[in-house]
Design a protein around this motif. Sequence first.
Motif, PDB file in Angstrom:
ATOM      1  N   LYS A   1      63.614  61.683  49.961  1.00 14.07           N
ATOM      2  CA  LYS A   1      64.268  60.452  49.528  1.00 14.07           C
ATOM      3  C   LYS A   1      63.260  59.313  49.444  1.00 14.07           C
ATOM      4  O   LYS A   1      63.206  58.584  48.439  1.00 14.07           O
ATOM      5  CB  LYS A   1      65.400  60.078  50.483  1.00 14.07           C
ATOM      6  CG  LYS A   1      66.004  58.710  50.193  1.00 14.07           C
ATOM      7  CD  LYS A   1      67.180  58.398  51.091  1.00 14.07           C
ATOM      8  CE  LYS A   1      67.697  56.992  50.806  1.00 14.07           C
ATOM      9  NZ  LYS A   1      68.973  56.710  51.486  1.00 14.07           N
TER      10      LYS A   1
ATOM     11  N   MET B   1      60.841  59.731  46.517  1.00 16.36           N
ATOM     12  CA  MET B   1      61.489  59.523  45.235  1.00 16.36           C
ATOM     13  C   MET B   1      61.646  58.040  44.936  1.00 16.36           C
ATOM     14  O   MET B   1      61.321  57.573  43.831  1.00 16.36           O
ATOM     15  CB  MET B   1      62.855  60.217  45.234  1.00 16.36           C
ATOM     16  CG  MET B   1      63.628  60.079  43.947  1.00 16.36           C
ATOM     17  SD  MET B   1      65.131  61.084  44.014  1.00 16.36           S
ATOM     18  CE  MET B   1      66.063  60.369  42.680  1.00 16.36           C
TER      19      MET B   1
ATOM     20  N   MET C   1      64.539  63.094  35.027  1.00 17.09           N
ATOM     21  CA  MET C   1      65.606  63.534  35.930  1.00 17.09           C
ATOM     22  C   MET C   1      66.803  63.961  35.103  1.00 17.09           C
ATOM     23  O   MET C   1      67.101  63.356  34.066  1.00 17.09           O
ATOM     24  CB  MET C   1      66.017  62.415  36.889  1.00 17.09           C
ATOM     25  CG  MET C   1      67.295  62.719  37.674  1.00 17.09           C
ATOM     26  SD  MET C   1      67.777  61.408  38.818  1.00 17.09           S
ATOM     27  CE  MET C   1      66.929  61.959  40.289  1.00 17.09           C
TER      28      MET C   1
ATOM     29  N   LEU D   1      57.996  67.000  41.228  1.00 18.35           N
ATOM     30  CA  LEU D   1      59.253  66.330  40.892  1.00 18.35           C
ATOM     31  C   LEU D   1      60.460  66.979  41.567  1.00 18.35           C
ATOM     32  O   LEU D   1      61.393  66.298  41.966  1.00 18.35           O
ATOM     33  CB  LEU D   1      59.470  66.345  39.376  1.00 18.35           C
ATOM     34  CG  LEU D   1      58.763  65.272  38.553  1.00 18.35           C
ATOM     35  CD1 LEU D   1      59.032  65.506  37.072  1.00 18.35           C
ATOM     36  CD2 LEU D   1      59.213  63.877  38.950  1.00 18.35           C
ATOM     37  N   LYS D   2      60.445  68.285  41.681  1.00 18.12           N
ATOM     38  CA  LYS D   2      61.637  68.964  42.192  1.00 18.12           C
ATOM     39  C   LYS D   2      61.631  69.131  43.707  1.00 18.12           C
ATOM     40  O   LYS D   2      62.530  69.756  44.259  1.00 18.12           O
ATOM     41  CB  LYS D   2      61.813  70.328  41.520  1.00 18.12           C
ATOM     42  CG  LYS D   2      60.687  71.315  41.752  1.00 18.12           C
ATOM     43  CD  LYS D   2      60.920  72.583  40.933  1.00 18.12           C
ATOM     44  CE  LYS D   2      59.834  73.618  41.190  1.00 18.12           C
ATOM     45  NZ  LYS D   2      60.028  74.840  40.401  1.00 18.12           N
ATOM     46  N   ASN D   3      60.630  68.542  44.368  1.00 14.11           N
ATOM     47  CA  ASN D   3      60.556  68.697  45.829  1.00 14.11           C
ATOM     48  C   ASN D   3      60.284  67.371  46.547  1.00 14.11           C
ATOM     49  O   ASN D   3      59.582  67.336  47.554  1.00 14.11           O
ATOM     50  CB  ASN D   3      59.458  69.709  46.184  1.00 14.11           C
ATOM     51  CG  ASN D   3      59.841  71.127  45.829  1.00 14.11           C
ATOM     52  OD1 ASN D   3      60.836  71.647  46.324  1.00 14.11           O
ATOM     53  ND2 ASN D   3      59.059  71.748  44.961  1.00 14.11           N
ATOM     54  N   LEU D   4      60.859  66.282  46.041  1.00 14.38           N
ATOM     55  CA  LEU D   4      60.626  64.962  46.628  1.00 14.38           C
ATOM     56  C   LEU D   4      61.594  64.671  47.772  1.00 14.38           C
ATOM     57  O   LEU D   4      62.777  65.021  47.702  1.00 14.38           O
ATOM     58  CB  LEU D   4      60.775  63.874  45.567  1.00 14.38           C
ATOM     59  CG  LEU D   4      59.732  63.837  44.448  1.00 14.38           C
ATOM     60  CD1 LEU D   4      60.132  62.814  43.399  1.00 14.38           C
ATOM     61  CD2 LEU D   4      58.367  63.526  45.003  1.00 14.38           C
TER      62      LEU D   4
ATOM     63  N   ASP E   1      69.223  65.765  44.561  1.00 15.06           N
ATOM     64  CA  ASP E   1      68.331  64.682  44.969  1.00 15.06           C
ATOM     65  C   ASP E   1      69.023  63.327  45.005  1.00 15.06           C
ATOM     66  O   ASP E   1      68.618  62.444  45.764  1.00 15.06           O
ATOM     67  CB  ASP E   1      67.151  64.577  43.985  1.00 15.06           C
ATOM     68  CG  ASP E   1      66.306  65.839  43.952  1.00 15.06           C
ATOM     69  OD1 ASP E   1      65.721  66.178  44.996  1.00 15.06           O
ATOM     70  OD2 ASP E   1      66.241  66.479  42.888  1.00 15.06           O
TER      71      ASP E   1
ATOM     72  N   ARG F   1      62.502  69.401  37.162  1.00 16.33           N
ATOM     73  CA  ARG F   1      62.928  68.006  37.223  1.00 16.33           C
ATOM     74  C   ARG F   1      63.739  67.717  38.484  1.00 16.33           C
ATOM     75  O   ARG F   1      64.313  68.625  39.106  1.00 16.33           O
ATOM     76  CB  ARG F   1      63.802  67.646  36.006  1.00 16.33           C
ATOM     77  CG  ARG F   1      63.163  67.858  34.661  1.00 16.33           C
ATOM     78  CD  ARG F   1      61.955  66.958  34.429  1.00 16.33           C
ATOM     79  NE  ARG F   1      61.496  67.004  33.044  1.00 16.33           N
ATOM     80  CZ  ARG F   1      60.543  67.796  32.590  1.00 16.33           C
ATOM     81  NH1 ARG F   1      59.938  68.631  33.422  1.00 16.33           N
ATOM     82  NH2 ARG F   1      60.180  67.778  31.310  1.00 16.33           N
ATOM     83  N   MET F   2      63.813  66.445  38.837  1.00 17.84           N
ATOM     84  CA  MET F   2      64.757  66.005  39.851  1.00 17.84           C
ATOM     85  C   MET F   2      66.162  66.186  39.282  1.00 17.84           C
ATOM     86  O   MET F   2      66.370  66.091  38.064  1.00 17.84           O
ATOM     87  CB  MET F   2      64.543  64.521  40.184  1.00 17.84           C
ATOM     88  CG  MET F   2      63.159  64.191  40.704  1.00 17.84           C
ATOM     89  SD  MET F   2      62.931  62.397  40.959  1.00 17.84           S
ATOM     90  CE  MET F   2      62.786  61.825  39.255  1.00 17.84           C
TER      91      MET F   2
ATOM     92  N   ILE G   1      56.254  58.581  39.255  1.00 14.33           N
ATOM     93  CA  ILE G   1      56.940  59.640  38.513  1.00 14.33           C
ATOM     94  C   ILE G   1      56.103  60.059  37.315  1.00 14.33           C
ATOM     95  O   ILE G   1      55.988  61.238  36.976  1.00 14.33           O
ATOM     96  CB  ILE G   1      58.327  59.153  38.036  1.00 14.33           C
ATOM     97  CG1 ILE G   1      59.264  58.885  39.218  1.00 14.33           C
ATOM     98  CG2 ILE G   1      58.950  60.150  37.058  1.00 14.33           C
ATOM     99  CD1 ILE G   1      59.733  60.081  39.958  1.00 14.33           C
TER     100      ILE G   1
ATOM    101  N   LYS H   1      66.709  73.135  38.832  1.00 20.30           N
ATOM    102  CA  LYS H   1      65.375  72.597  39.137  1.00 20.30           C
ATOM    103  C   LYS H   1      64.274  73.583  38.757  1.00 20.30           C
ATOM    104  O   LYS H   1      63.236  73.196  38.216  1.00 20.30           O
ATOM    105  CB  LYS H   1      65.282  72.273  40.629  1.00 20.30           C
ATOM    106  CG  LYS H   1      66.045  71.042  41.074  1.00 20.30           C
ATOM    107  CD  LYS H   1      65.756  70.786  42.551  1.00 20.30           C
ATOM    108  CE  LYS H   1      66.331  69.489  43.015  1.00 20.30           C
ATOM    109  NZ  LYS H   1      65.932  69.178  44.412  1.00 20.30           N
TER     110      LYS H   1
END
Length: 308
Positions: A18, A21, A61, A13-16, A139, A95-96, A5, A90
């Motif tokens: 599961k 992440m 996050m 960060l905004k396209n992870l 997320d 951010r997540m 992270i 996002k």
Amino acid sequence: MAKRILNMKPSELKNLSKEEMISAIAGSEGRTLVCETIGITVPMLTDVTNAEFASSMGADMILLNMFDVQNPMIFALPEVDKMETVREVKRLTGRMVGINLEPVDDALASDNAETIWAMSAGRRATVENAVLAQKMGVDMIVLTGNPGNGVSNEAIVSSLQAISKEIGDQIVLVAGKMHASGIIGEGGENIITKEDIRLFAEAGADIILMPAPGTVPGITTEYIKSLVSYAHSLGKLTITAIGTSQEGADTDTIKRIALECKMTGTDMHHIGDSGYVGMALPENIMAYSVAIRGIRHTYHRIAQSLVR
């Protein structure tokens, strides 16, 4: 293994996924900061969302509390289709984004009808709401309770089982409580026990939530350290949480809580939304970030352009 992270750009960060992440959090070794914000109150800066403000102070996050997936509302957010609300957060924060859903036992709940905490249908921890949240781009779903809403550990397990069965392979699931949430028999060390952690893990939780040391009567660093170690032995990550309005305490208190949490071995750090109602004091978000990862990583998170 995915990037940490700590080293991720806003676009990452905004396209992870599961899996990405969870790996990125684990790889950051206790240096991931989650800031809870409320969107249904007037933002601290009036025309800037609390989510944006918290992000600018160092959050990795944003956790949306009181977020109704059926009727989403975040003051100061540009007008968008309701299904795009989370994705707009996002876009603006890089951010997540997670949300709280509450497994309420109505028989145990206090009368919150005239308070900010009053429940709505879209905040309940149902499979339907969880699926809708996942479709909106959330997320992480945190199954926990707001003050007086009557969320028991037994109810968390029940909701978690159902939600995990439906979308557990698509979204990060967190289970636990940061305070008693209106259940008299689940105060102090009974807020969460090793048995609760075992049941949460078996029901599908990826991350176990527990109170930060010093935030709830009877919750010591040693006790939380034992729970973190147990959760890790089950292959689960942990998040320690400040959910007792101490996010509005002085910065020295925040720094002490942060370091105590670090000593427990936790993977993620949560700071609540009631410095003033809506988000923690901004200086406390930064103080917490600096305490757990120093100026370099804090400024790196703050300074990065959202177009990166």
